[in-house]
Design an enzyme around this catalytic site. Structure first.
Site, PDB file in Angstrom:
ATOM      1  N   ASP A   8       0.998   9.760   5.978  1.00 35.88           N
ATOM      2  CA  ASP A   8      -0.020   9.920   4.950  1.00 35.88           C
ATOM      3  C   ASP A   8       0.661   9.562   3.633  1.00 35.88           C
ATOM      4  O   ASP A   8       1.892   9.575   3.537  1.00 35.88           O
ATOM      5  CB  ASP A   8      -0.519  11.363   4.937  1.00 35.88           C
ATOM      6  CG  ASP A   8      -1.522  11.624   3.830  1.00 35.88           C
ATOM      7  OD1 ASP A   8      -2.458  10.817   3.666  1.00 35.88           O
ATOM      8  OD2 ASP A   8      -1.356  12.630   3.111  1.00 35.88           O
ATOM      9  N   ASP A  10      -0.513  10.398  -0.206  1.00 31.89           N
ATOM     10  CA  ASP A  10      -0.524  11.413  -1.267  1.00 31.89           C
ATOM     11  C   ASP A  10      -0.093  12.766  -0.708  1.00 31.89           C
ATOM     12  O   ASP A  10      -0.699  13.289   0.221  1.00 31.89           O
ATOM     13  CB  ASP A  10      -1.901  11.514  -1.900  1.00 31.89           C
ATOM     14  CG  ASP A  10      -2.361  10.205  -2.518  1.00 31.89           C
ATOM     15  OD1 ASP A  10      -1.505   9.398  -2.925  1.00 31.89           O
ATOM     16  OD2 ASP A  10      -3.591   9.969  -2.583  1.00 31.89           O
TER      17      ASP A  10
END
Length: 191
Positions: A8, A10
């Site tokens: 992922d 952020d």
């Protein structure tokens, strides 16, 4: 075994914000994350990124701003001697019922297809939210939670997931890489 780690973005690679990361100037790597990606690359792992970017649908930033953020991330990794093989992102809002927004596994399938990988079995999905881990489990990946970003909050809700005993929890991306490379080393000793 597929030597793929899907990250992922952020909260895992870069600092997150409840107001969204809207510009290249706001995109700041988490301490040790760029070096961690480089270590993975240099250890023979393919690294990809799967990220929900609903800020596009919400009008908080446009495709060129997102491209600038990704260019910065890629440049930092390349300059450190690493490589990101592919970035898949969902531009949709949470109510658009797309197939790519995590917790659905669509972004992981996009990465699989873009990289020409037959199966995601053995691959890792690393995130800081339940939806990251749910997407990974739905795609057949092993999953890891990092405590950066929303990870410390997410850790309290891991019982909502399947097979919680198999979830690797790490303090950061750098700590995850330490654990993964140690597991790799231990496996080589027994083969």
């Amino acid at each position: 075994m597929t030597k793929l780690v899907v990250l992922d973005r952020d909260g895992v690679i870069n600092e997150d914000s409840p107001d969204f990361i809207r510009s290249v100037d706001q995109w700041t790597p988490i301490t040790g994350a760029i070096e961690a990606i480089t270590r993975l690359s240099n250890a023979g792992w393919t690294v990809a990124v799967a990220t929900n970017q609903s800020g596009l649908a919400r009008g908080y930033f446009d495709e060129s701003a997102l491209a600038a953020m990704h260019d910065k991330m890629i440049t930092l990794v390349n300059d450190a001697g690493g490589r990101i093989a592919h970035i898949a992102y969902c531009p949709h809002g949470p109510d658009e019922r797309c197939q790519c927004r995590k917790p659905l596994p669509g972004l992981l399938y996009q990465i699989r297809d873009a990289l020409g990988i037959e199966t995601l079995a053995g691959a890792w999905m690393v995130g800081d939210s339940l939806r990251d881990l749910q997407a990974g489990q739905a795609a057949g990946c092993r999953v890891a939670l990092v405590r950066t970003g929303k990870g410390r909050i997410t850790e309290g809700g891991l019982d909502q997931l399947n097979d919680t005993a198999s979830i690797l929890v790490a303090d950061s991306l750098a700590n995850f890489v330490d654990k993964l490379l140690n597991m790799d080393s231990a496996q080589r000793c027994f083969t």
